[in-house]
Structure formats: C-alpha cells, structure tokens
Design an enzyme around this catalytic site. Sequence first.
Site, PDB file in Angstrom:
ATOM      1  N   CYS A 293       8.319  12.211  -8.015  1.00 30.59           N
ATOM      2  CA  CYS A 293       9.076  13.170  -8.816  1.00 30.59           C
ATOM      3  C   CYS A 293      10.482  12.636  -9.070  1.00 30.59           C
ATOM      4  CB  CYS A 293       9.202  14.524  -8.147  1.00 30.59           C
ATOM      5  SG  CYS A 293       7.673  15.170  -7.497  1.00 30.59           S
TER       6      CYS A 293
ATOM      7  N   ARG B   6       8.547   8.128 -12.445  1.00 34.62           N
ATOM      8  CA  ARG B   6       8.405   8.689 -11.097  1.00 34.62           C
ATOM      9  C   ARG B   6       7.334   9.775 -11.034  1.00 34.62           C
ATOM     10  NH1 ARG B   6      12.909   7.393  -8.078  1.00 34.62           N
ATOM     11  NH2 ARG B   6      12.346   9.010  -6.603  1.00 34.62           N
TER      12      ARG B   6
ATOM     13  N   TRP C  81       5.182  14.486  -9.833  1.00 35.36           N
ATOM     14  CA  TRP C  81       3.970  13.746  -9.468  1.00 35.36           C
ATOM     15  C   TRP C  81       3.385  14.514  -8.300  1.00 35.36           C
ATOM     16  CZ3 TRP C  81       2.110  11.025  -5.143  1.00 35.36           C
ATOM     17  CH2 TRP C  81       1.006  10.186  -5.390  1.00 35.36           C
TER      18      TRP C  81
ATOM     19  N   ASN D  76      12.302  16.520  -4.605  1.00 31.41           N
ATOM     20  CA  ASN D  76      11.485  15.313  -4.555  1.00 31.41           C
ATOM     21  C   ASN D  76      11.272  14.976  -3.099  1.00 31.41           C
ATOM     22  OD1 ASN D  76      10.288  12.786  -4.932  1.00 31.41           O
ATOM     23  ND2 ASN D  76      12.299  11.787  -4.893  1.00 31.41           N
ATOM     24  N   GLY D  77      10.024  14.703  -2.703  1.00 30.94           N
ATOM     25  CA  GLY D  77       9.750  14.347  -1.308  1.00 30.94           C
ATOM     26  C   GLY D  77       8.611  15.184  -0.775  1.00 30.94           C
TER      27      GLY D  77
ATOM     28  N   GLU E   9      -4.404  -9.069  -7.837  1.00 31.01           N
ATOM     29  CA  GLU E   9      -3.392  -8.475  -8.706  1.00 31.01           C
ATOM     30  C   GLU E   9      -3.975  -8.236 -10.105  1.00 31.01           C
ATOM     31  OE1 GLU E   9      -0.735  -7.021  -8.442  1.00 31.01           O
ATOM     32  OE2 GLU E   9       0.224  -7.157 -10.401  1.00 31.01           O
TER      33      GLU E   9
ATOM     34  N   LYS F 159      -4.300  -4.670 -11.941  1.00 24.98           N
ATOM     35  CA  LYS F 159      -3.747  -4.379 -13.273  1.00 24.98           C
ATOM     36  C   LYS F 159      -4.807  -3.728 -14.141  1.00 24.98           C
ATOM     37  CE  LYS F 159      -0.495  -4.540 -12.747  1.00 24.98           C
ATOM     38  NZ  LYS F 159       0.297  -4.898 -11.617  1.00 24.98           N
TER      39      LYS F 159
ATOM     40  N   GLU G 153      -5.747  -0.101 -12.925  1.00 26.54           N
ATOM     41  CA  GLU G 153      -4.743   0.965 -13.032  1.00 26.54           C
ATOM     42  C   GLU G 153      -4.459   1.393 -14.462  1.00 26.54           C
ATOM     43  OE1 GLU G 153      -1.130   0.063 -10.797  1.00 26.54           O
ATOM     44  OE2 GLU G 153      -0.952  -1.911 -11.688  1.00 26.54           O
TER      45      GLU G 153
ATOM     46  N   HIS H 253     -22.034 -13.506  -0.258  1.00 25.71           N
ATOM     47  CA  HIS H 253     -22.168 -12.592   0.884  1.00 25.71           C
ATOM     48  C   HIS H 253     -22.203 -11.136   0.437  1.00 25.71           C
ATOM     49  CE1 HIS H 253     -21.796 -15.963   3.522  1.00 25.71           C
ATOM     50  NE2 HIS H 253     -20.649 -16.310   2.966  1.00 25.71           N
TER      51      HIS H 253
ATOM     52  N   LYS I  56       5.414   5.151 -10.746  1.00 24.58           N
ATOM     53  CA  LYS I  56       6.016   3.842 -10.546  1.00 24.58           C
ATOM     54  C   LYS I  56       6.627   3.711  -9.157  1.00 24.58           C
ATOM     55  CE  LYS I  56       7.816  -0.013 -12.273  1.00 24.58           C
ATOM     56  NZ  LYS I  56       6.689  -0.956 -12.203  1.00 24.58           N
TER      57      LYS I  56
END
Length: 607
Positions: free
Chosen positions: A2, A27, A74, A98-99, A481, A485, A488, A504, A602
Amino acid sequence: MCGIIGAASSRNVGKLLVQGLHKMEYRGYDSAGIALHQKDNIFNLRTLGKVSLLEDEMIEQRPKSKLGIAHTRWATHGKPSKKNAHPHESGEVNIVHNGIIENYLELKEKLVQAGYTFESETDSEVIAHLLHQHFQSKGDLLAAMHEAIKELDGAFAIAAIHIKDKNRLVVARNKSPLLIGVGLEENFAASDPLALSQLTNEFVFLEDGDVAEITKESYQVFDRKNSPISRDVTEIDIAVNAVTKGEYSHFMEKEIYEQPNAVANTIDGKLGDDDVLDNIFGLGSSEVFSKIKRIQFVACGTSLHAGKVGRFWFEQIAKIPCYVDFASEYRYRDPLVEEGTLFVTISQSGETADTLAALRYAQEKDYLSTLSICNVPTSSLARESEHVLFTNAGPEIGVASTKAFTTQLAGLMLLAMSIAKSLNKDKQNRKKLVHELRNLPKVIEETLKLSNEILSIVPNIADKHNALFLGRGMFFPIVQEGALKLKEISYIHAEAYPAGELKHGPLALVDDQIPVVALSPENTLTEKLVSNLEEVKARGGTLYVFGGEKAKIKIERGEYIQMPECSELLAPIIYTIPLQILAYHVACQRGTDLDQPRNLAKSVTVE
Ligand code: G6P
C-alpha cells in the site's frame, strides 16, 4: 504494501493527493481512497480498482479541501473491495495505513466489547477505532496517536485526520517507510518520496517509533518517548522524466531499454585502469573485506536470483564460500554463523519487509559486517547497513524488475572484485574484468537489437499455458529469472530447471504444447547442455535457444537466436536481456496489464 499520502496546504489538495497515489501504484493497486477535511465533516471516497477510477469520481464530485489523506491498496487482510479500501473511519477520525497489525484480532475483540462496530475485514480498521477511543480521553489527535501506537504490534505507517482538527495531519511509523515532504506553505507525508516528486525535493525520513504532526506552516517529529526531536532534512531531486513512460508503451519496456545507461551508472567511478577502486562500498570497506571468510546473501524475488548468480562469481573470483537464502526463510532456520562471514542483502527498493527483518536479525548475530546492494539511497536497508553500494539504476516503476536486476549483477561483480582485491586473489582476472565491465553497456545495447528476432517467436509462446526454462551453472538463476518474468506478467505457468535435471522429472512434460526456452552460452558446460537439449528434441519438444556461435545446436522445431559475443563471466547479465524482451512481448500479445500485473506489487513491505 500500500501507499499512503497526506497533505496540509494553503491550496486544494484533492488533485495533489490523487497524483501522488498514481506515482505509488507500484505499491498496490486493487483499491484506492481519499479523505478530505471539509468545514464540519470529512469527505470520504473509496473505489475498487485502480487509482484512475478514484480520479474519475473525484473529477465528477470536485470536493474542495486543504487537508487530506489518501491510500492505494494491496490487499493483505480482507479481499479487494470498497469496504476494505482505506481511509477507514471511526466517528470523527479517518486513517490510512500501510503495514500489518499483527495483534489486530485481540484489539478487535476489545474494541467490539467497548461498543465499536467493524465495517471491514481489514486489520487496519482497529487503528481508526483505537484513535477514536483515545481521542475521547485525551481530546487531541496527536496525544491519541501516541497512546494508540503503544497498543499496536506489527508494521505500520499511519496518517490520520480528525474533524475537530482542520489544520493538522498526524502520522506515525514503525517498520514501514514514511517520510515528510517539506514544501512552501504546505507540508506532506508519504510512503515514498516519488509520490511527492512534483511538490518538493526536501524530505524528512521518519524512524521507527516516530510520531509527527504536520500543518501547512510547520511539522514536528516526536520520538518513541514522545520527546520532540529534530530529524535531518534530505534533498533528493527526482527527475520528472524518470517517472514517466516517455515514448515507450510501458514502464517495463522503458526500463529494459534503459539498461545500458543504468549499468554504466552502476560502475561509474568504481573502476581504475586495471582494477576496482578501494572502498567503493564505503569508508573502511576494503579493510573489512580483507577479513572475509564467507558470504551470506539474503534477498527476495528477482534480487534473490541476483544473489544466486553472485555466488558463482564469489567462489570463482574471490575464492570464498557463499550461501544464498530466501529472506523470508533465513531467520526462521536459526542459521549458524561462521567466523568472518559478511552478511549481504540485495534489494531494489531497500524496503522489502523480509529482507529488512533478516538484516535486523543478522545485526544481533556474530557477522563480520553487513552490506547492502540497493537502488534507493534513502531506504531503510541502505540506512541500516554498515556498507552500501547503490546501483544507481534510477526509479524502477514496472512491477517486473529488469534494470534493477542487471545493475544488481553489476554491483555484485564489483563486490566480488573488491573482496578478491582485499584478499589478494586473482589480479589478472580482475584486470580483464575491468575492461569487460567497461564494455558491458555496449554489449547490452547490441543485445537489445535482438528484439525483432525475439518478436518472431512470441506468437508460438503467447498461446501456450506452460513453458519450461533450462540453463546450467550460473545460467540456471538466469533462467529462473526468465521464468519469473514470464509468469508474473503473462500469467503463463513457467518453470526453470538446471538442464541436467531434465531427465529426473520435467522431461515427462515435454510435448509439442510446452515451449522449452534454453540458454546455451559458450563455456565449459556447453557440450553437456547441448546433450540435454537433444533429449528435448528426441521427445518432439519445441526449443527456443539463445546461444553463442560455437554453442549452436541444430533445431528442427523452434528457433536458435544467436547472442552477441561477450565475456564468459559477465554473460549472465547479457543473457538476461532476451528473456526480459521475450516476457515483455508475450505479455503484450496476451494483453495483460504488465506494468501492474494482477495480485502483485513492486515493493513488498509486509512479511
Ligand atoms: C516484489 C517485486 C519483485 C522484487 C521483490 C524484491 O516481489 O515484485 O520484482 O524482486 O519484491 O524486491 P526488492 O525491492 O527487495 O528487490
């Protein structure tokens, strides 16, 4: 996560607050809201969805006010909905938060017994009621805030307004970023200086336990003991073009193309003619490095992948053992700390809650020293680490990290070289690396030119549901990575494997419906990798391979894209680029909201 923002001004603040929210959408962006002080009431507006929807309503309603708070969310506790959106109200109080309030259930129970009714499923609503309750006895918002935060466990950045206080905003911080923006006849509060970039360049960073009152004329900070305290004013110039897309369609695209410059900025001023310069991680760092015996990396997400590549470099260049941990796991396994271990955190934002908590945990242990590789100089991580290297990538807005990653890799290479220098190891290799690092921005530019070739394979991936990514050695974290990408931003399920592990298990997935993306650079593992890819071919798999000239493998189904020539040790940086471009274009083709993919944010400032 947030983003919160507040303003006390001599002009109308509604528009300023909404503009600030737009800049903090990285955020969180599942709902948004605003509370504005009006003559004898508080105007409270909340919308489900992105900030632009709140903006549309604001344009329609045109509320006037010189004092207000706003929020972009968020969701952690309670689904995204209008009811769960902030600001939360309790009688005459409105708050944004926020938190995470860890003891909210216990507090909620007490507040319900005291007669409060809860409208939302959030943890944050307890703050509004607590403030209201303490205001009853104290008769003052600042005093009520001092009392309320004593009862809160967890992380918070709070901003509050009260009907009876038409000039004053009260804020509080604990383990969640919060700062005051100092203006002319106006003052602000926000989670990030970026939110205030068009309003001021003077910021006061609050510390844990701080409470502050803010009016248009002045502000005052109080510490944990409620004593007035003076905190430094920091000047930060955030270039306005750094926070706009310019000619690009998305921030992610812009940030991919900024990589030659961003990497050049990371290494700028750090290299001498034949070696890395001393003390580039801060005064006395070279001396500390001469005592290093081991390294412990801790990070999250993309930054963790950087640490995994770094491990190869530290073992090869500095010849010291290296461990890499998820920040969210590290402190819960009761790690054993060996003598002479340097604790290194890697983080774009410098505010990731798990990484920050890991650093604070490590500070209590017997580490030789702490160091962070970070992109935000004013962040908590940068301020709390003993040594820091700023990656200087400039603000990264797209949720999917691109330039932050490649600059972290450049920073890690500088760290490996610096430690090797302090330990007197591998001088010849360092000399070579200095020249290769200088040339790196040019090779990145060359690599960006592959965009058209990459576009030609996009349709064959964009219509699939799954993808497999293969690499070996230091290219395994790079394919991790690449897979991250793709998943997401395109929502295609993507998994990464070290190519040798294929037989395997994952080989069972290979058919004509699963594209297999592989990195095949020229190195000692090339032949082995090519054999692994043959296993895919033999099962009718479709291969998309990025590789060097000599590593060429004959492909009947799929495509081989030849990479520019590059240094063997720096190749992980170069091979990251096509995977970013691929994910970007696949997401574009699928029409996702790729700068703000669903469910993600983010900067993750909650554990
Ligand atoms: C979030 C972001 C990722 C990022 C991770 C760690 O999950 O979406 O892109 O890699 O946090 O963030 P940091 O700021 O610590 O690098």
